[in-house]
Design an enzyme around this catalytic site. Sequence first.
Site, PDB file in Angstrom:
ATOM      1  N   ASP A  46       0.179   4.465  -2.402  1.00 58.89           N
ATOM      2  CA  ASP A  46      -0.381   3.111  -2.327  1.00 58.89           C
ATOM      3  C   ASP A  46      -1.166   2.967  -1.028  1.00 58.89           C
ATOM      4  O   ASP A  46      -0.592   2.947   0.062  1.00 58.89           O
ATOM      5  CB  ASP A  46       0.754   2.082  -2.364  1.00 58.89           C
ATOM      6  CG  ASP A  46       0.217   0.651  -2.404  1.00 58.89           C
ATOM      7  OD1 ASP A  46      -0.057   0.163  -3.515  1.00 58.89           O
ATOM      8  OD2 ASP A  46       0.036   0.046  -1.329  1.00 58.89           O
ATOM      9  N   TYR A  51      -6.428  -0.504   5.062  1.00 54.07           N
ATOM     10  CA  TYR A  51      -5.583   0.392   5.855  1.00 54.07           C
ATOM     11  C   TYR A  51      -6.400   1.456   6.599  1.00 54.07           C
ATOM     12  O   TYR A  51      -5.873   2.119   7.488  1.00 54.07           O
ATOM     13  CB  TYR A  51      -4.521   1.101   4.988  1.00 54.07           C
ATOM     14  CG  TYR A  51      -3.623   0.196   4.173  1.00 54.07           C
ATOM     15  CD1 TYR A  51      -3.549  -1.179   4.423  1.00 54.07           C
ATOM     16  CD2 TYR A  51      -2.837   0.700   3.150  1.00 54.07           C
ATOM     17  CE1 TYR A  51      -2.734  -2.008   3.662  1.00 54.07           C
ATOM     18  CE2 TYR A  51      -2.007  -0.119   2.394  1.00 54.07           C
ATOM     19  CZ  TYR A  51      -1.977  -1.480   2.650  1.00 54.07           C
ATOM     20  OH  TYR A  51      -1.162  -2.283   1.889  1.00 54.07           O
ATOM     21  N   LYS A  76      -7.108  -1.058  -2.866  1.00 60.54           N
ATOM     22  CA  LYS A  76      -7.236  -2.522  -2.946  1.00 60.54           C
ATOM     23  C   LYS A  76      -8.539  -2.982  -2.307  1.00 60.54           C
ATOM     24  O   LYS A  76      -8.996  -2.391  -1.323  1.00 60.54           O
ATOM     25  CB  LYS A  76      -6.060  -3.201  -2.222  1.00 60.54           C
ATOM     26  CG  LYS A  76      -4.702  -2.582  -2.506  1.00 60.54           C
ATOM     27  CD  LYS A  76      -3.547  -3.349  -1.897  1.00 60.54           C
ATOM     28  CE  LYS A  76      -2.249  -2.576  -2.036  1.00 60.54           C
ATOM     29  NZ  LYS A  76      -2.008  -1.562  -0.991  1.00 60.54           N
ATOM     30  N   HIS A 109      -6.648  -7.568  -2.980  1.00 58.74           N
ATOM     31  CA  HIS A 109      -5.568  -7.457  -1.984  1.00 58.74           C
ATOM     32  C   HIS A 109      -4.906  -8.824  -1.710  1.00 58.74           C
ATOM     33  O   HIS A 109      -3.691  -8.913  -1.610  1.00 58.74           O
ATOM     34  CB  HIS A 109      -6.143  -6.872  -0.690  1.00 58.74           C
ATOM     35  CG  HIS A 109      -5.143  -6.165   0.161  1.00 58.74           C
ATOM     36  ND1 HIS A 109      -5.476  -5.076   0.937  1.00 58.74           N
ATOM     37  CD2 HIS A 109      -3.826  -6.382   0.384  1.00 58.74           C
ATOM     38  CE1 HIS A 109      -4.392  -4.659   1.583  1.00 58.74           C
ATOM     39  NE2 HIS A 109      -3.384  -5.437   1.276  1.00 58.74           N
TER      40      HIS A 109
HETATM   41  N1  LIG Z   1      -0.308  -5.757  -0.675  1.00 63.98           N
HETATM   42  C1  LIG Z   1       0.030  -6.087   0.535  1.00 63.98           C
HETATM   43  O1  LIG Z   1      -0.401  -7.121   1.068  1.00 63.98           O
HETATM   44  C2  LIG Z   1       0.970  -5.203   1.306  1.00 63.98           C
HETATM   45  C3  LIG Z   1       1.510  -5.652   2.517  1.00 63.98           C
HETATM   46  C4  LIG Z   1       2.402  -4.809   3.181  1.00 63.98           C
HETATM   47  C5  LIG Z   1       2.733  -3.580   2.637  1.00 63.98           C
HETATM   48  N2  LIG Z   1       2.162  -3.168   1.466  1.00 63.98           N
HETATM   49  C6  LIG Z   1       2.469  -1.839   0.873  1.00 63.98           C
HETATM   50  O2  LIG Z   1       3.888  -1.646   0.845  1.00 63.98           O
HETATM   51  C7  LIG Z   1       4.195  -0.443   1.562  1.00 63.98           C
HETATM   52  C8  LIG Z   1       5.556  -0.534   2.199  1.00 63.98           C
HETATM   53  O3  LIG Z   1       5.650  -1.683   3.033  1.00 63.98           O
HETATM   54  P1  LIG Z   1       5.696  -1.608   4.632  1.00 63.98           P
HETATM   55  O4  LIG Z   1       5.016  -0.373   5.081  1.00 63.98           O
HETATM   56  O5  LIG Z   1       5.175  -2.898   5.149  1.00 63.98           O
HETATM   57  O6  LIG Z   1       7.245  -1.614   4.990  1.00 63.98           O
HETATM   58  P2  LIG Z   1       8.561  -0.862   4.506  1.00 63.98           P
HETATM   59  O7  LIG Z   1       8.268   0.268   3.602  1.00 63.98           O
HETATM   60  O8  LIG Z   1       9.518  -1.942   4.053  1.00 63.98           O
HETATM   61  O9  LIG Z   1       9.136  -0.315   5.893  1.00 63.98           O
HETATM   62  C9  LIG Z   1       8.466   0.650   6.668  1.00 63.98           C
HETATM   63  C10 LIG Z   1       9.178   0.757   8.021  1.00 63.98           C
HETATM   64  O10 LIG Z   1      10.552   1.126   7.849  1.00 63.98           O
HETATM   65  C11 LIG Z   1      10.822   2.369   8.490  1.00 63.98           C
HETATM   66  N3  LIG Z   1      11.620   3.146   7.537  1.00 63.98           N
HETATM   67  C12 LIG Z   1      11.201   3.726   6.375  1.00 63.98           C
HETATM   68  N4  LIG Z   1      12.219   4.322   5.745  1.00 63.98           N
HETATM   69  C13 LIG Z   1      13.321   4.140   6.523  1.00 63.98           C
HETATM   70  C14 LIG Z   1      14.672   4.538   6.400  1.00 63.98           C
HETATM   71  N5  LIG Z   1      15.095   5.255   5.359  1.00 63.98           N
HETATM   72  N6  LIG Z   1      15.548   4.165   7.377  1.00 63.98           N
HETATM   73  C15 LIG Z   1      15.132   3.436   8.441  1.00 63.98           C
HETATM   74  N7  LIG Z   1      13.853   3.026   8.608  1.00 63.98           N
HETATM   75  C16 LIG Z   1      12.948   3.376   7.651  1.00 63.98           C
HETATM   76  C17 LIG Z   1       9.471   3.002   8.786  1.00 63.98           C
HETATM   77  O11 LIG Z   1       9.530   3.744   9.991  1.00 63.98           O
HETATM   78  P3  LIG Z   1       8.803   5.178  10.253  1.00 63.98           P
HETATM   79  O12 LIG Z   1       7.483   5.163   9.539  1.00 63.98           O
HETATM   80  O13 LIG Z   1       8.679   5.210  11.743  1.00 63.98           O
HETATM   81  O14 LIG Z   1       9.738   6.224   9.722  1.00 63.98           O
HETATM   82  C18 LIG Z   1       8.580   1.782   8.949  1.00 63.98           C
HETATM   83  O15 LIG Z   1       8.708   1.267  10.269  1.00 63.98           O
HETATM   84  C19 LIG Z   1       3.026  -0.309   2.555  1.00 63.98           C
HETATM   85  O16 LIG Z   1       2.932   0.963   3.144  1.00 63.98           O
HETATM   86  C20 LIG Z   1       1.870  -0.692   1.669  1.00 63.98           C
HETATM   87  O17 LIG Z   1       1.535   0.397   0.829  1.00 63.98           O
HETATM   88  C21 LIG Z   1       1.297  -3.973   0.797  1.00 63.98           C
END
Ligand SMILES: NC(=O)c1ccc[n+]([C@@H]2O[C@H](COP(=O)([O-])OP(=O)(O)OC[C@H]3O[C@@H](n4cnc5c(N)ncnc54)[C@H](OP(=O)(O)O)[C@@H]3O)[C@@H](O)[C@H]2O)c1
Length: 282
Positions: A46, A51, A76, A109
Amino acid sequence: MNAVPNITLNDGSAIPQLGFGVFQIEPQETAKAVSEALGIGYRHIDTAEMYGNEKEVGEAVRASGLDRGDVFVTSKLNNSFHEPDDARRAFDETLSELGFDSVDLFLIHWPLPTLYDGDYVSTWKTLEGFKQDGRARSIGVSNFQVEHLERLAAETDTVPAVNQIEVHPYLTNETARAYGREHGIATEAWSPIAQGAVLDDPTIVQIAEKVGKTPAQVVLRWHVERGDIVFPKSVTPSRMEENFEIFDFELEPADVEAITALDRGEDGRTGPNPDTFAYVPG
Ligand SMILES: NC(=O)c1ccc[n+]([C@@H]2O[C@H](COP(=O)([O-])OP(=O)(O)OC[C@H]3O[C@@H](n4cnc5c(N)ncnc54)[C@H](OP(=O)(O)O)[C@@H]3O)[C@@H](O)[C@H]2O)c1
């Protein structure tokens, strides 16, 4: 074993229920992270124009030696490009950056209801064209509230295949999820572990100790059992593996309910509110 289930979208396409998100991965780190994820077994990436790392996602997919058809890639439309001519140019650019002839899923988005005279409808009709010409196999939206989805239903011919929204134990976002369930729109849960904020929660820690899994695995499993699509982000290989290993256990219904009960409503939101978010990159 870790067989990731597919979810069938309303247009008949299949999407792996677990993927890998690349928000906030620096472009210079992205190819390495995506290569690592593909090596672990992730087959769904994704990304987004916003990004700044579509190019590196495409490079990693090509370098993997996997068939293009074996990796589901989402991108997106950035907030600057809602007007139809701009959206067409931006989509051309997305394909060019990825180095692909088509994407598996392309999303608006953000709805930006306070910008562009509130007209996300003409933007959506432009995406319908990308689906018709085959360059987007599926099309969907992100951060759409129920009233935005209702307006698309009233004024256009295509029901979005997905709505990608913030969902985690502190913001269960039930209203938008229920609308999706009732209208054949799959929910994709972004920030599925609230960027780590839910991992110290005593209820989640207690369930994790009981089932012998980590808090992240328990939360990702909770999403999967609720039927949502998730793509946790990590640049840490051990966490990428951890997040992938969620198909060898189940949660008891009472534990699913206990996690759902952690909902804090709007107070649990970590990202912007879609009704007011109006950021347009310069
Ligand atoms: N459409 C939208 O508006 C929107 C907005 C936000 C996100 N997204 C999508 O959703 C995806 C995921 O959301 P997100 O990146 O915001 O947050 P997330 O996946 O909820 O969390 C990512 C964070 O958690 C840490 N982490 C990951 N796995 C872990 C584990 N097993 N134990 C402890 N910490 C862990 C990562 O650290 P490290 O990387 O340092 O390991 C990073 O800091 C994004 O990458 C994007 O593709 C979309």
